[in-house]
Scaffold this active site. Structure first.
Site, PDB file in Angstrom:
ATOM      1  N   ASP A  22       0.009  10.420   2.169  1.00 14.87           N
ATOM      2  CA  ASP A  22       0.513   9.046   2.185  1.00 14.87           C
ATOM      3  C   ASP A  22      -0.488   8.195   2.953  1.00 14.87           C
ATOM      4  OD1 ASP A  22       2.481   6.896   1.941  1.00 14.87           O
ATOM      5  OD2 ASP A  22       2.737   7.125   4.097  1.00 14.87           O
ATOM      6  N   SER A  23      -0.298   6.878   2.913  1.00 12.74           N
ATOM      7  CA  SER A  23      -1.177   5.997   3.674  1.00 12.74           C
ATOM      8  C   SER A  23      -0.939   6.121   5.174  1.00 12.74           C
ATOM      9  CB  SER A  23      -0.927   4.548   3.239  1.00 12.74           C
ATOM     10  OG  SER A  23       0.445   4.236   3.397  1.00 12.74           O
ATOM     11  N   TYR A  54      -1.990   0.618   2.590  1.00 16.73           N
ATOM     12  CA  TYR A  54      -2.551   0.588   1.237  1.00 16.73           C
ATOM     13  C   TYR A  54      -1.961  -0.581   0.418  1.00 16.73           C
ATOM     14  CZ  TYR A  54      -4.451   5.426   1.539  1.00 16.73           C
ATOM     15  OH  TYR A  54      -5.165   6.560   1.855  1.00 16.73           O
ATOM     16  N   GLY A  55      -0.759  -0.983   0.780  1.00 16.65           N
ATOM     17  CA  GLY A  55      -0.016  -1.973  -0.023  1.00 16.65           C
ATOM     18  C   GLY A  55      -0.785  -3.224  -0.388  1.00 16.65           C
ATOM     19  N   CYS A  85       2.914   8.279  -1.363  1.00 17.82           N
ATOM     20  CA  CYS A  85       2.754   6.823  -1.244  1.00 17.82           C
ATOM     21  C   CYS A  85       2.999   6.167  -2.606  1.00 17.82           C
ATOM     22  CB  CYS A  85       1.332   6.533  -0.771  1.00 17.82           C
ATOM     23  SG  CYS A  85       0.964   4.791  -0.635  1.00 17.82           S
ATOM     24  N   ASN A  86       3.913   5.198  -2.632  1.00 13.56           N
ATOM     25  CA  ASN A  86       4.207   4.507  -3.898  1.00 13.56           C
ATOM     26  C   ASN A  86       3.001   3.745  -4.410  1.00 13.56           C
ATOM     27  OD1 ASN A  86       7.470   4.167  -4.587  1.00 13.56           O
ATOM     28  ND2 ASN A  86       7.014   4.807  -2.506  1.00 13.56           N
ATOM     29  N   THR A  87       2.278   3.098  -3.491  1.00 11.00           N
ATOM     30  CA  THR A  87       1.123   2.307  -3.919  1.00 11.00           C
ATOM     31  C   THR A  87       0.065   3.224  -4.532  1.00 11.00           C
ATOM     32  OG1 THR A  87       1.592   0.847  -2.038  1.00 11.00           O
ATOM     33  CG2 THR A  87      -0.508   0.536  -3.163  1.00 11.00           C
ATOM     34  N   GLU A 164       8.789   0.177  10.446  1.00 18.37           N
ATOM     35  CA  GLU A 164       7.939   0.838  11.458  1.00 18.37           C
ATOM     36  C   GLU A 164       8.280   0.400  12.873  1.00 18.37           C
ATOM     37  OE1 GLU A 164       3.845   1.600  11.003  1.00 18.37           O
ATOM     38  OE2 GLU A 164       4.109   2.292   8.950  1.00 18.37           O
ATOM     39  N   CYS A 196       9.122   2.085  -2.198  1.00 15.80           N
ATOM     40  CA  CYS A 196       8.185   2.128  -1.077  1.00 15.80           C
ATOM     41  C   CYS A 196       8.681   3.175  -0.092  1.00 15.80           C
ATOM     42  CB  CYS A 196       8.126   0.753  -0.403  1.00 15.80           C
ATOM     43  SG  CYS A 196       7.099   0.736   1.076  1.00 15.80           S
ATOM     44  N   THR A 197       7.747   3.891   0.482  1.00 14.70           N
ATOM     45  CA  THR A 197       8.113   4.977   1.403  1.00 14.70           C
ATOM     46  C   THR A 197       9.016   4.528   2.555  1.00 14.70           C
ATOM     47  OG1 THR A 197       6.016   4.485   2.501  1.00 14.70           O
ATOM     48  CG2 THR A 197       6.077   6.420   1.055  1.00 14.70           C
ATOM     49  N   HIS A 198       8.840   3.281   2.968  1.00 15.34           N
ATOM     50  CA  HIS A 198       9.534   2.819   4.175  1.00 15.34           C
ATOM     51  C   HIS A 198      10.974   2.357   3.929  1.00 15.34           C
ATOM     52  CE1 HIS A 198       5.427   2.864   5.519  1.00 15.34           C
ATOM     53  NE2 HIS A 198       5.744   2.414   6.713  1.00 15.34           N
TER      54      HIS A 198
HETATM   55  N1  DGL Z   1       3.216   4.035   1.815  1.00 22.40           N
HETATM   56  C1  DGL Z   1       3.175   2.728   1.226  1.00 22.40           C
HETATM   57  C2  DGL Z   1       3.950   2.724  -0.086  1.00 22.40           C
HETATM   58  O1  DGL Z   1       4.860   3.511  -0.296  1.00 22.40           O
HETATM   59  C3  DGL Z   1       3.704   1.672   2.182  1.00 22.40           C
HETATM   60  C4  DGL Z   1       2.794   1.402   3.361  1.00 22.40           C
HETATM   61  C5  DGL Z   1       1.424   0.883   2.985  1.00 22.40           C
HETATM   62  O2  DGL Z   1       1.316  -0.286   2.576  1.00 22.40           O
HETATM   63  O3  DGL Z   1       0.492   1.652   3.090  1.00 22.40           O
HETATM   64  O4  DGL Z   1       3.663   1.952  -0.950  1.00 22.40           O
END
Ligand code: DGL
Length: 280
Positions: A22-23, A54-55, A85-87, A164, A196-198
């Site tokens: 993940d990022s 990464y977003g 990571c979704n992105t 976060e 999104c992971t968060h």
């Molecule tokens: N992990 C990223 C996602 O799921 C969210 C955090 C980021 O922007 O890196 O898209």
């Protein structure tokens, strides 16, 4: 992801760890579900904290980072890779799958499938980072399987920082959620993909704002279910029912990852090692 790998896999292959990247810390929501559903599996987690987030980045940069993260996990001899990571899943997974032999899964398809199976009025909302939403990956994945479903997508970048910072139950979070989500409420969606992971950390407030009739899809949970199915079908599950290790690696100093990660994982994180990801 192809469901079956053709080659016969040796017993040793089963014993290898699952790799997750993940990022940063967010992918721990996916790791948490993998730990829950596959308690006997070894896991190597890499959080690219040195290059987070990464977003907001371009597709080219996210793809480059994703290749390096995959190279690192391959060096660790993993048997399967989860792009948590979704992105990265949205913009880089197809390229990664073309390039590498190792089976890989991202979070988009599992979330999309769950949304299709959940919606009754065939109106689905998707929220995620700017990168995920502008890639249109969720809409494409949903409409590829069920073309009649209407998909309404919205970037909600502030949710990442709120999660976060631990702004889970705060008034400010509710106000931002009301503001962000009002266009989706107006579209009368009955299902909302947390792309999104968060976002799973904000489930309670998101559900209150959307209304109790709107079902929330947690891509993290759906992905872990698919990982288990894949390993079962391909006879890749570890045979030993002994305790399995979970190793954590990051690309910046581990302190913040350990502190924030605890909230994401709902558990203490043991040792976290720092690596130089630019070497991969
Ligand atoms: N992990 C990223 C996602 O799921 C969210 C955090 C980021 O922007 O890196 O898209």
């Amino acid at each position: 992801m192809t469901l079956l790998i053709k080659s016969t896999l040796s017993h040793k292959e089963n014993d290898k760890p699952i790799g997750i990247f993940d990022s940063g810390v967010g992918g721990l929501t996916v790791a948490k579900q993998v730990f829950r559903l596959l308690p006997h599996e070894k896991v190597i987690y890499f959080g690219d904290t040195g290059r987070y987030p990464y977003g907001p980045r371009s597709q080219q940069i996210v793809a480059k980072f994703s290749f390096q993260n995959t190279n690192f996990l391959l060096k660790e001899k993993v048997k399967f890779i989860v792009v948590a990571c979704n992105t990265a899943s949205a913009v880089a997974l197809p390229q990664l799958q073309k390039h590498y032999q190792i089976p890989m899964i991202g979070v988009i398809d599992p979330g999309a499938k769950a949304a299709i199976g959940t919606t009754k009025n065939r109106r689905v909302g998707v929220i995620g980072t700017v990168g995920t939403i502008s890639s249109d990956a969720y809409r494409k994945a949903i409409q590829k399987l069920s073309s009649g479903i209407k998909v309404f997508s919205l970037p909600c970048p502030l949710f990442v920082s709120l999660a976060e910072e631990g702004y889970i139950d705060k008034k400010a979070t509710r106000l931002i959620a009301e503001d962000y989500l009002s266009p989706l409420i107006k579209k009368d969606v009955d299902t909302l993909v947390l792309g999104c992971t968060h976002y799973p950390l904000l489930k309670k407030v998101l559900s209150q704002v959307m209304g109790e009739d709107v079902r929330l899809i947690d891509s993290a949970e759906e992905t872990a279910k698919e990982v288990r199915i894949f390993l079962e079908v391909n006879k890749l599950l570890r045979e030993s029912k002994g305790k399995a290790y979970h190793k954590f690696y990051v690309s910046d100093v581990p302190d913040k990852f350990m502190q924030v990660g605890r909230r994401f994982l709902k558990n203490r994180i043991g040792k976290v090692r720092r690596i130089d990801i630019n070497r991969y």
